[in-house]
Design a protein around this motif. Structure first.
Motif, PDB file in Angstrom:
ATOM      1  N   THR A   4       0.658  -1.290   0.421  1.00  0.00           N
ATOM      2  CA  THR A   4      -0.013   0.470  -0.245  1.00  0.00           C
ATOM      3  C   THR A   4       0.748   1.201   0.485  1.00  0.00           C
ATOM      4  O   THR A   4       0.798   1.804  -0.896  1.00  0.00           O
ATOM      5  CB  THR A   4      -1.150  -0.007   1.101  1.00  0.00           C
ATOM      6  OG1 THR A   4      -1.635  -0.992   1.529  1.00  0.00           O
ATOM      7  CG2 THR A   4      -2.037   1.221   0.550  1.00  0.00           C
ATOM      8  N   PHE A   5       2.039   1.524   1.080  1.00  0.00           N
ATOM      9  CA  PHE A   5       2.283   2.383   1.075  1.00  0.00           C
ATOM     10  C   PHE A   5       4.030   2.451   0.850  1.00  0.00           C
ATOM     11  O   PHE A   5       4.851   1.683   1.444  1.00  0.00           O
ATOM     12  CB  PHE A   5       2.867   3.802   2.148  1.00  0.00           C
ATOM     13  CG  PHE A   5       0.725   3.395   3.054  1.00  0.00           C
ATOM     14  CD1 PHE A   5       0.684   4.525   1.548  1.00  0.00           C
ATOM     15  CD2 PHE A   5       0.283   2.784   4.257  1.00  0.00           C
ATOM     16  CE1 PHE A   5      -0.626   5.236   2.287  1.00  0.00           C
ATOM     17  CE2 PHE A   5      -0.857   3.244   4.366  1.00  0.00           C
ATOM     18  CZ  PHE A   5      -1.603   4.235   3.609  1.00  0.00           C
ATOM     19  N   VAL A  25       9.857   5.069  10.545  1.00  0.00           N
ATOM     20  CA  VAL A  25       9.182   5.085   9.439  1.00  0.00           C
ATOM     21  C   VAL A  25       8.490   3.542  10.294  1.00  0.00           C
ATOM     22  O   VAL A  25       6.811   3.635  10.022  1.00  0.00           O
ATOM     23  CB  VAL A  25      10.163   5.200   8.518  1.00  0.00           C
ATOM     24  CG1 VAL A  25       9.326   3.914   7.213  1.00  0.00           C
ATOM     25  CG2 VAL A  25      10.431   6.173   8.087  1.00  0.00           C
ATOM     26  N   ARG A  26       9.089   2.445  10.606  1.00  0.00           N
ATOM     27  CA  ARG A  26       8.506   1.670  11.335  1.00  0.00           C
ATOM     28  C   ARG A  26       7.624   1.980  11.984  1.00  0.00           C
ATOM     29  O   ARG A  26       6.245   1.238  11.729  1.00  0.00           O
ATOM     30  CB  ARG A  26       9.433   0.181  12.010  1.00  0.00           C
ATOM     31  CG  ARG A  26       9.414  -0.854  11.841  1.00  0.00           C
ATOM     32  CD  ARG A  26      10.164  -1.767  12.235  1.00  0.00           C
ATOM     33  NE  ARG A  26      10.133  -1.441  13.748  1.00  0.00           N
ATOM     34  CZ  ARG A  26      10.853  -1.273  14.690  1.00  0.00           C
ATOM     35  NH1 ARG A  26      12.378  -1.994  13.716  1.00  0.00           N
ATOM     36  NH2 ARG A  26      11.707  -1.140  15.690  1.00  0.00           N
ATOM     37  N   THR A  32      -0.160   2.244  10.470  1.00  0.00           N
ATOM     38  CA  THR A  32      -1.957   1.687   9.601  1.00  0.00           C
ATOM     39  C   THR A  32      -1.735   0.658   9.262  1.00  0.00           C
ATOM     40  O   THR A  32      -2.576   0.648   8.965  1.00  0.00           O
ATOM     41  CB  THR A  32      -1.077   2.269   7.828  1.00  0.00           C
ATOM     42  OG1 THR A  32       0.140   1.392   7.828  1.00  0.00           O
ATOM     43  CG2 THR A  32      -0.366   4.323   8.249  1.00  0.00           C
ATOM     44  N   GLY A  33      -1.803   0.074   9.423  1.00  0.00           N
ATOM     45  CA  GLY A  33      -2.180  -1.879   9.541  1.00  0.00           C
ATOM     46  C   GLY A  33      -1.755  -2.144   8.047  1.00  0.00           C
ATOM     47  O   GLY A  33      -2.843  -3.280   7.957  1.00  0.00           O
ATOM     48  N   GLU A  34      -1.309  -1.549   7.653  1.00  0.00           N
ATOM     49  CA  GLU A  34      -1.017  -1.781   5.626  1.00  0.00           C
ATOM     50  C   GLU A  34       0.359  -2.070   4.968  1.00  0.00           C
ATOM     51  O   GLU A  34       1.375  -1.966   5.916  1.00  0.00           O
ATOM     52  CB  GLU A  34      -1.559  -0.473   4.760  1.00  0.00           C
ATOM     53  CG  GLU A  34      -3.186  -0.182   5.613  1.00  0.00           C
ATOM     54  CD  GLU A  34      -4.073  -0.166   4.425  1.00  0.00           C
ATOM     55  OE1 GLU A  34      -3.726  -1.454   3.016  1.00  0.00           O
ATOM     56  OE2 GLU A  34      -5.613   0.035   4.906  1.00  0.00           O
ATOM     57  N   THR A 104       3.378  11.475   8.077  1.00  0.00           N
ATOM     58  CA  THR A 104       3.026  10.881   7.229  1.00  0.00           C
ATOM     59  C   THR A 104       1.369  10.106   7.360  1.00  0.00           C
ATOM     60  O   THR A 104       0.464  10.150   6.540  1.00  0.00           O
ATOM     61  CB  THR A 104       4.214   9.424   6.652  1.00  0.00           C
ATOM     62  OG1 THR A 104       5.573   9.401   6.870  1.00  0.00           O
ATOM     63  CG2 THR A 104       3.633   8.458   5.512  1.00  0.00           C
ATOM     64  N   THR A 105       1.524  10.390   8.718  1.00  0.00           N
ATOM     65  CA  THR A 105      -0.411   9.801   9.139  1.00  0.00           C
ATOM     66  C   THR A 105      -1.588  10.917   8.283  1.00  0.00           C
ATOM     67  O   THR A 105      -2.412   9.968   8.267  1.00  0.00           O
ATOM     68  CB  THR A 105      -0.104   9.675  10.529  1.00  0.00           C
ATOM     69  OG1 THR A 105       0.887   8.971  11.338  1.00  0.00           O
ATOM     70  CG2 THR A 105      -1.618   8.787  10.953  1.00  0.00           C
ATOM     71  N   ASP A 106      -1.024  11.992   8.955  1.00  0.00           N
ATOM     72  CA  ASP A 106      -1.773  13.418   8.840  1.00  0.00           C
ATOM     73  C   ASP A 106      -1.700  13.090   6.940  1.00  0.00           C
ATOM     74  O   ASP A 106      -2.971  13.544   5.906  1.00  0.00           O
ATOM     75  CB  ASP A 106      -1.003  14.335   8.188  1.00  0.00           C
ATOM     76  CG  ASP A 106      -1.262  14.348  10.466  1.00  0.00           C
ATOM     77  OD1 ASP A 106      -1.670  14.053  10.843  1.00  0.00           O
ATOM     78  OD2 ASP A 106      -0.052  15.683  10.513  1.00  0.00           O
ATOM     79  N   LEU A 107      -0.658  13.285   6.438  1.00  0.00           N
ATOM     80  CA  LEU A 107      -0.664  13.405   4.080  1.00  0.00           C
ATOM     81  C   LEU A 107      -1.998  11.666   4.198  1.00  0.00           C
ATOM     82  O   LEU A 107      -2.370  11.623   3.526  1.00  0.00           O
ATOM     83  CB  LEU A 107       0.875  12.769   3.268  1.00  0.00           C
ATOM     84  CG  LEU A 107       1.484  13.745   4.494  1.00  0.00           C
ATOM     85  CD1 LEU A 107       3.505  13.446   3.030  1.00  0.00           C
ATOM     86  CD2 LEU A 107       1.771  15.029   4.190  1.00  0.00           C
ATOM     87  N   ILE A 108      -1.509  10.479   4.802  1.00  0.00           N
ATOM     88  CA  ILE A 108      -2.202   9.394   4.258  1.00  0.00           C
ATOM     89  C   ILE A 108      -3.643   9.793   4.502  1.00  0.00           C
ATOM     90  O   ILE A 108      -4.508   9.072   3.810  1.00  0.00           O
ATOM     91  CB  ILE A 108      -2.271   8.235   5.397  1.00  0.00           C
ATOM     92  CG1 ILE A 108      -0.490   7.504   4.821  1.00  0.00           C
ATOM     93  CG2 ILE A 108      -2.802   7.419   5.518  1.00  0.00           C
ATOM     94  CD1 ILE A 108      -0.087   6.395   5.669  1.00  0.00           C
TER      95      ILE A 108
END
Ligand code: UDP
Ligand code: MG
Length: 309
Positions: A4-5, A25-26, A32-34, A104-108
């Motif tokens: 996914t990412f 990053v990890r 995200t669970g993806e 990255t969470t906000d971008l996603i």
């Protein structure tokens, strides 16, 4: 398994940042669970970065190293990352942790709302010299004014790109690249997310003034003909001035005036025009050099080691 990412990080001598980058990053991506992958592009590192990258890849199969044969520069390293990325969304991030991986969470979140380009806007910059801040701010504003695409202000390469956008950008093989401009040029639904740009985790900047200047030239020449047109404007202006000046000087002489006698005025006019002509030639040269590079058609980068799949 489909990914996914993809997180793409260009690396140039960042040995002490790599383990921390991987850890953060990890943590963020696992939440995200993806399924995700971290693509580390080794842009000709001369410190221990290459070994660190290999160690991580041996530990965690989600880390995919791309090792260049030499240093090709930041924009090219990111390009290679986009070429190898397999994710449905690709996040470009600096390896020095100035772009917090947690953002990255906000971008996603925005991507899930349907935006295809989510760029991170630097609302604040921490711990950078006033020189860097002033030149960077000027850079974004000049580019905004003179280029034909509206490149968002105070926005670096930290962003999320949807697969559709990545596929379009993969087809754009220009060699003097300005990815922010290219990402704006493709269109799609775009949105900004503000964040606070932090300090470098370790090491010093790999973007000295010379590289920044090159990037600015690539941005301008890549997205505008304005510098070429300046010569035309200046030509019209100096032609108009001389047409006005000739009758004035004739009239002055006829009335016995001594104005504009002597070498000084001649010298100034000659030097001024000579300077303008040389600058115009130099500008032409910048465009022609780029044309020449494109004509050679060399590969954008050379890979020494890359994952097979
Ligand atoms: N970088 C690169 N190749 C280069 C210069 C820089 O891959 O020739 C990478 C660098 O390792 C970092 C990112 O590009 O991950 C941004 O560089 P840097 O942090 O030095 O720039 P700054 O934040 O100071 O503008
Ligand atoms: Mg940095």
């Amino acid at each position: 398994m489909s990914i996914t990412f993809s997180i793409v990080a260009p690396v140039f001598n960042e040995q002490d940042n790599i383990p921390e980058l991987y850890r953060r990053v990890r943590e963020t991506m696992d939440s995200t669970g993806e399924p995700w992958e971290l693509i580390l592009v080794d842009d000709g590192c001369m410190d221990g970065s290459t070994d660190r990258i290999r160690e991580l890849a041996a530990q965690d199969a989600r880390v995919r190293p791309i090792i260049f044969a030499r240093n090709f520069g930041h924009q090219i390293a990111v390009t290679a990352g986009l070429d190898y990325a397999r994710g449905q969304a690709v996040v470009i991030i600096d390896a020095d942790l100035q772009d917090p991986p947690e953002v990255t969470t906000d971008l996603i979140a925005r991507w899930r709302e349907g935006y295809e380009v989510v760029y991170a806007v630097r609302a604040e910059r921490e711990g950078e010299t006033w020189f860097k801040k002033v030149t960077a701010s000027l850079f974004y504003r000049v580019i905004y004014r003179i280029t034909d695409v509206k490149i968002p202000l105070d926005t670096g390469d930290f962003r999320l790109l949807d697969r559709k956008v990545v596929d379009v950008m993969k087809g754009m093989r220009e060699r003097h690249r300005f990815l922010r401009g290219m990402a704006a040029w493709v269109g799609f639904r775009q949105i900004g997310v503000e964040y606070k740009r932090g300090v470098r985790y370790s090491g010093v900047t790999k973007y000295p003034f010379k590289k920044m200047f090159r990037l600015a030239l690539n941005a301008i020449t890549g997205f505008s003909y304005f510098p070429l047109q300046v010569a035309t404007y200046l030509g019209f202006i100096s032609a108009s001035v001389s047409i006005l000046a000739i009758p004035i000087v004739v009239a002055l002489r006829m009335t016995g005036s001594q104005a504009f006698f002597g070498q000084a005025s001649t010298l100034i006019a000659v030097l001024f025009l000579g300077g303008v002509q040389l600058i115009s030639l130099g500008i032409l040269g910048e465009y022609i050099g780029r044309l020449y590079d494109e004509a050679k058609g060399r590969p954008l980068y050379i890979v020494r080691e890359a994952p097979e799949d």
